[in-house]
Design an enzyme around this catalytic site. Sequence first.
Site, PDB file in Angstrom:
ATOM      1  N   TRP A 288       0.682  -1.152  -0.108  1.00  0.00           N
ATOM      2  CA  TRP A 288       0.030  -0.028  -0.033  1.00  0.00           C
ATOM      3  C   TRP A 288       0.996   1.312  -0.051  1.00  0.00           C
ATOM      4  O   TRP A 288       1.430   1.644   0.931  1.00  0.00           O
ATOM      5  CB  TRP A 288      -0.886   0.010   0.999  1.00  0.00           C
ATOM      6  CG  TRP A 288      -1.907  -1.185   1.103  1.00  0.00           C
ATOM      7  CD1 TRP A 288      -3.201  -1.003   0.385  1.00  0.00           C
ATOM      8  CD2 TRP A 288      -1.868  -2.599   1.693  1.00  0.00           C
ATOM      9  NE1 TRP A 288      -3.783  -2.140   0.564  1.00  0.00           N
ATOM     10  CE2 TRP A 288      -3.244  -3.076   1.210  1.00  0.00           C
ATOM     11  CE3 TRP A 288      -1.176  -3.088   2.615  1.00  0.00           C
ATOM     12  CZ2 TRP A 288      -3.351  -4.239   1.477  1.00  0.00           C
ATOM     13  CZ3 TRP A 288      -1.217  -4.545   2.716  1.00  0.00           C
ATOM     14  CH2 TRP A 288      -2.516  -5.050   2.384  1.00  0.00           C
TER      15      TRP A 288
ATOM     16  N   HIS B 275      -6.779   2.079   2.598  1.00  0.00           N
ATOM     17  CA  HIS B 275      -8.014   1.343   2.431  1.00  0.00           C
ATOM     18  C   HIS B 275      -9.092   1.452   3.356  1.00  0.00           C
ATOM     19  O   HIS B 275      -8.739   2.319   4.352  1.00  0.00           O
ATOM     20  CB  HIS B 275      -7.824  -0.179   2.167  1.00  0.00           C
ATOM     21  CG  HIS B 275      -6.815  -0.854   3.456  1.00  0.00           C
ATOM     22  ND1 HIS B 275      -6.310  -1.840   3.316  1.00  0.00           N
ATOM     23  CD2 HIS B 275      -6.444  -0.160   4.576  1.00  0.00           C
ATOM     24  CE1 HIS B 275      -5.585  -2.205   4.489  1.00  0.00           C
ATOM     25  NE2 HIS B 275      -5.440  -0.913   5.194  1.00  0.00           N
TER      26      HIS B 275
ATOM     27  N   ARG C  66      -4.015   6.286  -2.322  1.00  0.00           N
ATOM     28  CA  ARG C  66      -2.740   5.867  -2.422  1.00  0.00           C
ATOM     29  C   ARG C  66      -1.674   6.602  -3.067  1.00  0.00           C
ATOM     30  O   ARG C  66      -2.175   7.338  -4.316  1.00  0.00           O
ATOM     31  CB  ARG C  66      -2.809   4.488  -3.279  1.00  0.00           C
ATOM     32  CG  ARG C  66      -3.802   3.602  -2.786  1.00  0.00           C
ATOM     33  CD  ARG C  66      -3.326   2.374  -2.141  1.00  0.00           C
ATOM     34  NE  ARG C  66      -4.411   1.602  -1.669  1.00  0.00           N
ATOM     35  CZ  ARG C  66      -4.944   0.387  -1.841  1.00  0.00           C
ATOM     36  NH1 ARG C  66      -4.281   0.041  -2.960  1.00  0.00           N
ATOM     37  NH2 ARG C  66      -5.778  -0.167  -1.284  1.00  0.00           N
TER      38      ARG C  66
ATOM     39  N   GLN D 107     -13.913   2.836  -1.558  1.00  0.00           N
ATOM     40  CA  GLN D 107     -13.736   1.524  -1.634  1.00  0.00           C
ATOM     41  C   GLN D 107     -15.125   1.270  -0.558  1.00  0.00           C
ATOM     42  O   GLN D 107     -15.688   2.143   0.260  1.00  0.00           O
ATOM     43  CB  GLN D 107     -12.583   1.094  -0.339  1.00  0.00           C
ATOM     44  CG  GLN D 107     -11.482   0.811  -1.330  1.00  0.00           C
ATOM     45  CD  GLN D 107     -10.267   0.029  -0.702  1.00  0.00           C
ATOM     46  OE1 GLN D 107     -10.316   0.047   0.497  1.00  0.00           O
ATOM     47  NE2 GLN D 107      -9.525  -0.520  -1.281  1.00  0.00           N
TER      48      GLN D 107
ATOM     49  N   VAL E 142      -6.574 -11.836   6.360  1.00  0.00           N
ATOM     50  CA  VAL E 142      -7.668 -12.839   6.088  1.00  0.00           C
ATOM     51  C   VAL E 142      -7.030 -13.969   5.801  1.00  0.00           C
ATOM     52  O   VAL E 142      -5.693 -14.041   5.453  1.00  0.00           O
ATOM     53  CB  VAL E 142      -8.791 -12.631   4.892  1.00  0.00           C
ATOM     54  CG1 VAL E 142      -9.981 -11.472   5.327  1.00  0.00           C
ATOM     55  CG2 VAL E 142      -7.783 -11.992   3.791  1.00  0.00           C
TER      56      VAL E 142
ATOM     57  N   ALA F   6     -14.552 -10.898   5.486  1.00  0.00           N
ATOM     58  CA  ALA F   6     -14.519  -9.417   5.397  1.00  0.00           C
ATOM     59  C   ALA F   6     -14.360  -9.233   3.919  1.00  0.00           C
ATOM     60  O   ALA F   6     -13.683 -10.228   3.180  1.00  0.00           O
ATOM     61  CB  ALA F   6     -13.129  -8.921   5.875  1.00  0.00           C
TER      62      ALA F   6
HETATM   63  N1  DAH Z   1      -8.193  -3.725   2.030  1.00  0.00           N
HETATM   64  C1  DAH Z   1      -7.670  -4.398   0.749  1.00  0.00           C
HETATM   65  C2  DAH Z   1      -7.107  -3.671  -0.260  1.00  0.00           C
HETATM   66  O1  DAH Z   1      -7.466  -2.234  -0.327  1.00  0.00           O
HETATM   67  C3  DAH Z   1      -9.120  -5.151   0.275  1.00  0.00           C
HETATM   68  C4  DAH Z   1      -9.266  -6.246   1.101  1.00  0.00           C
HETATM   69  C5  DAH Z   1      -9.089  -7.584   0.746  1.00  0.00           C
HETATM   70  C6  DAH Z   1     -10.298  -5.889   2.177  1.00  0.00           C
HETATM   71  C7  DAH Z   1      -9.378  -8.434   1.550  1.00  0.00           C
HETATM   72  C8  DAH Z   1     -10.776  -7.048   2.688  1.00  0.00           C
HETATM   73  C9  DAH Z   1     -10.403  -8.213   2.604  1.00  0.00           C
HETATM   74  O2  DAH Z   1     -11.667  -6.803   3.751  1.00  0.00           O
HETATM   75  O3  DAH Z   1     -10.928  -9.297   3.447  1.00  0.00           O
HETATM   76  O4  DAH Z   1      -6.234  -3.912  -0.912  1.00  0.00           O
END
Ligand code: DAH
Length: 379
Positions: free
Chosen positions: A181, A198, A224, A238, A281, A335
Amino acid sequence: MVPRGNPASLIGGCVSSECEGHVSTFIEQLEELRARTIAELNLASTTTELDEIERNVLGGKGQLTALLRQLGSLDASERPEAGRESNRIKQELAALVAEQQERLHASELDARIASEQIDVTLPGRTPQIGVVHPVFQMIEELSDIFALMGFQTVFGREVESGYYNFDQLNIPSDHPARDVWDTFLVESDGAEIVLRTHTSPMQARVMERTTPPVRVVVPGRTYRYEAQDASHEWMFHQLEGLAVDEHITLADLKGVLQELARQLFGPRRKIRFRCDFFPFVEPGVDFAVDCAICDGAGCRVCKHSGWLEMGGAGMVHRKVLEAVGYDADKYSGFAFGLGIERMVMMRYGVDDVRAFAGNDLRFLQQFAARAVGAGRVAA
Ligand code: DAH
């Protein structure tokens, strides 16, 4: 202009004591005042000037009124004639004032109409009515869809601590995943403050203040530090989703995302999960919907793959649950994180993400007629 001052001085220099009892002098003064007033009335060119003349001659403190007060000092035999004459002149002057008043009023009105002319045949100016930004229309639609599945919409902060943006998501500061990120740092000495990369930091914030069951979606801006191109923006939106309870499985995640795809893109949509890695996750997946535009056959919008990538998802890592004090043996959760601009792009075939923040009204106005929820299908 009408001379002001002591009215007595205007009647031929005669002061009342000298004039007493001389009806001819009185009438001469009356005639003189009449002649002068008529001359002045004829010269007046505005209603304001006219009003002033009227006040100075006929008004309570006017010259004619002052003269009339002297009637009483005339001989009783002379009074009737002097009275008649006074009244006649008073009426004549009042009528003249009214007549002039009407004339000047009409010409002032003519002048005003001429100077303020409008062309009633010109087309009217249509006011510009703004429209809800397509990204916000989509946010409303997503909140509605998730509300029907029992998810509450909550909002987080755009300026976030490194603790919630990374540490609480199982991304410690020495972890290489942190580099994935590209982050805008607001402050790096002492406490690390970032523009959230995010919406995931809201996972821990929500869990910290809730005992399960948890079911929330979090729409919002994310940032970003990236070069811009047709599919990358430094600021975008998002939608985070989080559900934690006893016995939650990957099947629940699939069911929820399948329903989302149907609501957004139509009843025949299929979804696809492929293995992916996100530190918060386990297992992690990326999730795609078969292209609604070509029905999976391949087209410009899906780049001929038949699939549209929607975002990442997975089962909440036990370390994330434990970090907020949840019993990871009792509770499990899923999630997901979806790109909102992407969804609008897929829905309408928009091929450049920069259009959303580009402020080109020709682009934005196209979303004027689209009612919120227009793309929904009955469950
Ligand atoms: N936060 C991640 C991103 O911005 C995306 C994401 C992936 C969110 C997996 C989630 C997850 O809640 O379970 O790249």
